[in-house]
Design a protein around this motif. Structure first.
Motif, PDB file in Angstrom:
ATOM      1  N   GLY A  99       0.684  -1.018  -0.055  1.00  0.00           N
ATOM      2  CA  GLY A  99       0.470  -0.055   0.140  1.00  0.00           C
ATOM      3  C   GLY A  99       0.885   1.317  -0.029  1.00  0.00           C
ATOM      4  N   LEU A 100       0.306   2.363   0.571  1.00  0.00           N
ATOM      5  CA  LEU A 100       1.011   3.416   0.769  1.00  0.00           C
ATOM      6  C   LEU A 100       2.689   3.239   1.891  1.00  0.00           C
ATOM      7  N   SER A 101       2.912   2.475   2.008  1.00  0.00           N
ATOM      8  CA  SER A 101       4.143   2.262   2.340  1.00  0.00           C
ATOM      9  C   SER A 101       5.194   1.494   2.356  1.00  0.00           C
ATOM     10  N   MET A 102       4.488   0.825   0.778  1.00  0.00           N
ATOM     11  CA  MET A 102       5.596   0.557  -0.127  1.00  0.00           C
ATOM     12  C   MET A 102       6.842   0.850   0.160  1.00  0.00           C
ATOM     13  N   TYR A 103       6.906   2.558  -0.462  1.00  0.00           N
ATOM     14  CA  TYR A 103       8.197   3.080  -0.221  1.00  0.00           C
ATOM     15  C   TYR A 103       8.309   3.975   0.760  1.00  0.00           C
ATOM     16  N   GLY A 104       8.165   3.177   1.906  1.00  0.00           N
ATOM     17  CA  GLY A 104       8.435   4.457   2.896  1.00  0.00           C
ATOM     18  C   GLY A 104       7.387   5.253   3.561  1.00  0.00           C
ATOM     19  N   HIS A 105       8.398   6.416   4.454  1.00  0.00           N
ATOM     20  CA  HIS A 105       7.712   7.742   4.143  1.00  0.00           C
ATOM     21  C   HIS A 105       8.635   9.154   4.360  1.00  0.00           C
ATOM     22  N   TYR A 106       9.186   9.292   3.241  1.00  0.00           N
ATOM     23  CA  TYR A 106      10.537   9.524   2.948  1.00  0.00           C
ATOM     24  C   TYR A 106       9.570  11.468   2.168  1.00  0.00           C
ATOM     25  N   LYS A 107      10.665  11.718   2.522  1.00  0.00           N
ATOM     26  CA  LYS A 107      10.362  13.568   1.357  1.00  0.00           C
ATOM     27  C   LYS A 107      11.074  13.363   0.446  1.00  0.00           C
ATOM     28  N   LYS A 108      10.914  13.937  -0.638  1.00  0.00           N
ATOM     29  CA  LYS A 108      11.773  14.054  -2.217  1.00  0.00           C
ATOM     30  C   LYS A 108      12.754  15.308  -1.811  1.00  0.00           C
ATOM     31  N   GLY A 109      14.211  14.660  -2.347  1.00  0.00           N
ATOM     32  CA  GLY A 109      15.439  14.837  -1.899  1.00  0.00           C
ATOM     33  C   GLY A 109      15.949  14.386  -0.426  1.00  0.00           C
ATOM     34  N   GLN A 110      15.122  13.968  -0.026  1.00  0.00           N
ATOM     35  CA  GLN A 110      15.567  12.699   1.391  1.00  0.00           C
ATOM     36  C   GLN A 110      17.038  11.169   0.976  1.00  0.00           C
ATOM     37  N   LEU A 111      18.079  11.643   1.605  1.00  0.00           N
ATOM     38  CA  LEU A 111      19.416  10.768   0.904  1.00  0.00           C
ATOM     39  C   LEU A 111      18.707   9.502   1.641  1.00  0.00           C
ATOM     40  N   MET A 112      19.748   8.761   0.886  1.00  0.00           N
ATOM     41  CA  MET A 112      18.758   7.290   0.738  1.00  0.00           C
ATOM     42  C   MET A 112      20.031   6.281   0.276  1.00  0.00           C
ATOM     43  N   ALA A 113      20.499   4.873   1.186  1.00  0.00           N
ATOM     44  CA  ALA A 113      21.343   4.400   0.595  1.00  0.00           C
ATOM     45  C   ALA A 113      20.787   3.677   0.025  1.00  0.00           C
ATOM     46  N   VAL A 114      21.594   2.906  -0.803  1.00  0.00           N
ATOM     47  CA  VAL A 114      21.245   1.442  -1.661  1.00  0.00           C
ATOM     48  C   VAL A 114      22.269   0.339  -0.890  1.00  0.00           C
ATOM     49  N   ASN A 115      21.258  -0.461  -0.729  1.00  0.00           N
ATOM     50  CA  ASN A 115      21.749  -2.242  -0.737  1.00  0.00           C
ATOM     51  C   ASN A 115      22.141  -3.389  -1.079  1.00  0.00           C
ATOM     52  N   LEU A 116      21.494  -4.368  -1.683  1.00  0.00           N
ATOM     53  CA  LEU A 116      21.482  -5.441  -2.272  1.00  0.00           C
ATOM     54  C   LEU A 116      20.611  -6.981  -1.192  1.00  0.00           C
ATOM     55  N   THR A 117      19.873  -7.698  -2.344  1.00  0.00           N
ATOM     56  CA  THR A 117      19.168  -8.596  -1.551  1.00  0.00           C
ATOM     57  C   THR A 117      20.412  -8.925  -1.049  1.00  0.00           C
ATOM     58  N   ASN A 118      20.904  -9.697  -1.370  1.00  0.00           N
ATOM     59  CA  ASN A 118      21.825 -10.589  -1.033  1.00  0.00           C
ATOM     60  C   ASN A 118      23.015 -10.218   0.460  1.00  0.00           C
ATOM     61  N   ASN A 119      22.924  -8.866   0.428  1.00  0.00           N
ATOM     62  CA  ASN A 119      23.887  -7.770   1.347  1.00  0.00           C
ATOM     63  C   ASN A 119      24.089  -7.154   2.084  1.00  0.00           C
ATOM     64  N   ASN A 120      23.288  -7.034   2.884  1.00  0.00           N
ATOM     65  CA  ASN A 120      23.073  -5.172   3.613  1.00  0.00           C
ATOM     66  C   ASN A 120      23.501  -4.364   3.366  1.00  0.00           C
ATOM     67  N   SER A 121      25.082  -4.448   3.855  1.00  0.00           N
ATOM     68  CA  SER A 121      26.276  -2.884   2.934  1.00  0.00           C
ATOM     69  C   SER A 121      25.305  -2.348   1.950  1.00  0.00           C
ATOM     70  N   ALA A 122      25.298  -1.109   2.581  1.00  0.00           N
ATOM     71  CA  ALA A 122      25.485  -0.160   1.311  1.00  0.00           C
ATOM     72  C   ALA A 122      26.930  -0.586   0.203  1.00  0.00           C
ATOM     73  N   VAL A 123      25.881  -0.410  -1.123  1.00  0.00           N
ATOM     74  CA  VAL A 123      26.640  -0.011  -2.211  1.00  0.00           C
ATOM     75  C   VAL A 123      26.607   0.933  -3.028  1.00  0.00           C
ATOM     76  N   GLY A 124      25.622   1.956  -2.610  1.00  0.00           N
ATOM     77  CA  GLY A 124      25.417   2.887  -3.370  1.00  0.00           C
ATOM     78  C   GLY A 124      24.772   4.646  -2.192  1.00  0.00           C
ATOM     79  N   VAL A 125      24.457   5.640  -2.818  1.00  0.00           N
ATOM     80  CA  VAL A 125      23.645   6.810  -1.766  1.00  0.00           C
ATOM     81  C   VAL A 125      23.872   7.964  -2.864  1.00  0.00           C
ATOM     82  N   GLY A 126      22.257   8.552  -2.830  1.00  0.00           N
ATOM     83  CA  GLY A 126      21.680   8.922  -3.772  1.00  0.00           C
ATOM     84  C   GLY A 126      20.315   9.951  -3.228  1.00  0.00           C
ATOM     85  N   GLN A 127      19.785  10.580  -3.963  1.00  0.00           N
ATOM     86  CA  GLN A 127      18.861  11.323  -3.383  1.00  0.00           C
ATOM     87  C   GLN A 127      17.230  10.780  -3.713  1.00  0.00           C
ATOM     88  N   LEU A 128      16.380  10.838  -3.374  1.00  0.00           N
ATOM     89  CA  LEU A 128      15.440  10.384  -3.763  1.00  0.00           C
ATOM     90  C   LEU A 128      14.725  11.988  -4.240  1.00  0.00           C
TER      91      LEU A 128
END
Length: 563
Positions: free
Chosen positions: A121-150
């Motif tokens: 539902g509405l919580s499918m992508y959390g509750h974040y604002k535009k421009g929020q800094l987000m880290a990206v990880n992989l399904t087989n590893n919880n460590s971050a592989v990238g950083v970006g903005q929504l």
């Protein structure tokens, strides 16, 4: 943002007041994280102003030479991957599939189809604002592989129907910011989510449940066991605090010891003889010895004018008097070192910082090669019985391109291929791996890789398997001048610009790149007969095996042998 090389404009260490302001900015930006975790109180912080390939000005903050934060246009501080790996909960995460990482490394943003939903539902992508800094990880590893903005808010992402850009990537594993300090480069840490089991849900009244209830409530009488646990905790805390106090005292005592410029120069000289004495191409110009060997071994920048010697010749004259080296004057103003005494007591007893030398070697070696993201499969417990027969250990990574070759060798060695059906008949090992069924080679590879861990590794391109040999040859140009031609260097991941720079410095010869007609590859042209120098440079600096280089017989010998 950092996929292409950036240009440094200035670099300066932050003073005490500037470092304090920087820590205050971090505390305001990330109040849920302790500032001491991000920037230790006595850490050396450097401010590096850069200009990206896209013309964007930014500031990178390095802590102990490692990039930890960079600044956006609005002054927002963004943590790097090294910060994310040290403090994983500094940013929220979006998870993507491991196959998306190579596309991100090629410059793509993270699209919505590649995002694993956080809920429904509405919580499918959390509750974040535009421009929020987000880290990206992989399904087989919880460590971050990238950083970006929504790119959009969470509600807007939900309304997009699974299409469009989710995160505009700013910093990624394998980019130029990740490799800013080659001696401190790290691979992605493997952090897995613990799988839930039946033991995590004990029945009511079970022993594990009673242990949870057994904790004393506030105001309840304290038992002897709780007192013992409290005393043990206090003892451990006191021991830790004592160790911290001793480490702080040691760190406070280190900066007080001032080393004179003469001692720095002498230590660098002894370190150069200790680490490179057997590799020196004697006779060697004194200027080249100082520039290529002494300066690189110095713990701090050397300024000869601040020493009592004032000139390099005066320092080397004293080293000659002490018996370290022998210098001969070839012509007026041209001095060469013709021999060194590696058995000198000071050289023998001189102890070098091995870790520092290895770091310097990695720093000077890594930028010489192109980096590439290699897809790997890790041998797991389920596949260990199969791969141990092929001399692969449990936990070892195997490039994806070699899996089919390994499977084909195993099938051929054990004669498992049915010539009529062209299917592989499984033996006892394969039966325990994927069952008693016949399969083609491609199906067999898919079944085996499905039971392995999928991973990526950033490599520097030194693998020589399946690559063409480096060919050295001589040619004559106008005026009966000889030139050395070198082909197939780029096949070994060698950066031509750095190789040309080393040729100009070491051989003191003009070096250029020549494009061959009707061919994609380029050829290197060096003035004079430099075959032996190129061979030494490739084998010692770039660690290319001698069997991969052709043409050494064309080298010009210094002395002619007479029979």
């Amino acid at each position: 943002m950092f996929l292409k090389p950036y240009r440094p404009k200035s670099s300066a260490a932050l003073k005490g007041s500037e470092s304090k302001k920087f820590r205050q900015r971090l505390e305001a930006a990330y109040p849920h994280v302790s500032v001491d975790q991000l920037v230790p109180a006595k850490a050396a912080v450097t401010q590096l102003k850069i200009l990206t390939h896209g013309g964007v000005q930014s500031v990178v903050y390095c802590v102990e030479k490692q990039p930890m934060f960079f600044e956006l246009d609005g002054g927002q501080l963004v943590p790097t991957l090294y910060t994310m790996w040290a403090v994983p909960d500094i940013l929220p995460y979006f998870t993507t599939h491991e196959g998306v990482l190579p596309k991100l490394s090629n410059g793509a943003d993270l699209m919505l189809p590649g995002v694993v939903p956080l809920g429904v539902g509405l919580s499918m992508y959390g509750h974040y604002k535009k421009g929020q800094l987000m880290a990206v990880n992989l399904t087989n590893n919880n460590s971050a592989v990238g950083v970006g903005q929504l790119a959009r808010s969470s509600d807007e992402l939900y309304m997009c129907g699974g299409h469009g850009v989710a995160i505009k990537m700013l910093h990624l594993f394998g980019d130029k910011l990740w490799s800013h300090e080659p001696s401190l480069v790290q691979q992605i840490p493997m952090v897995k989510t613990k799988a839930l089991s039946i033991d995590d849900f004990p029945a009511l009244g079970a022993e594990a449940e009673r242990k949870k209830v057994a904790a004393p409530a506030p105001g309840a009488p304290v038992t002897f066991s709780s007192v013992a646990q409290t005393e043990e905790l206090e003892t451990n805390t006191a021991a830790l605090s004592l160790e911290d106090q001793q480490s702080q005292e040691a760190s406070e005592e280190e900066p007080d010891a001032d080393i004179s410029p003469e001692a720095i120069l002498k230590n660098a000289f002894l370190s150069a003889l200790k680490n490179n004495g057997k590799k020196l191409p004697l006779p060697l110009l004194t200027s080249n010895f100082y520039r290529l060997y002494v300066v690189t071994e110095a713990s701090e920048p050397i300024d000869l004018k601040k020493t009592r010697f004032k000139k390099l010749s005066n320092f080397l004259a004293e080293m000659v008097d002490q018996g370290f080296i022998v210098v001969r004057e070839e012509s007026k103003g041209v001095d060469k070192i013709i021999s060194v005494d590696l058995e000198h007591p000071e050289v023998v007893n001189f102890i070098t910082d091995v870790k520092a030398n290895e770091a310097n070697g990695a720093a000077s070696e890594t930028p010489l090669f192109h980096s590439e993201l290699k897809e790997m499969y890790v041998v797991t417990d389920a596949t260990a019985a199969f791969f141990t027969k092929l001399n692969f250990k449990r936990g070892e990574g195997i490039p994806a391109g070699q899996i089919k070759k390994i499977v084909r060798e195993y099938v051929s060695k054990h004669s498992l291929l049915n010539p009529l059906t062209k299917l592989v008949q499984p033996d006892e090992t394969l039966t325990s791996l994927y069952g008693n069924r016949e399969a083609s080679l491609s199906e067999m590879c898919s079944l085996i890789t499905s039971k392995m861990e999928h991973s990526y590794q950033m490599c520097s391109g030194k693998d020589t398997s399946g690559k063409p040999l480096i060919q050295m040859s001589l040619a004559t140009r106008s005026g009966n001048k000889k030139v050395t031609l070198v082909s197939n260097i780029e096949a070994y991941g060698i950066i031509l610009a750095e190789f040309i720079k080393l040729c100009k410095q070491g051989a003191a010869a003009s070096t250029s790149v020549v494009k061959l007609p009707h061919q994609k590859h380029e050829q290197l042209q060096i003035q004079g007969n430099q075959v032996r120098f190129v061979h030494t440079l490739l084998t010692e600096t770039y660690k290319v095996p001698p069997k991969c280089i052709l043409g050494l017989e064309l080298a010009k010998d210094g002395k002619k042998k007479r029979k």
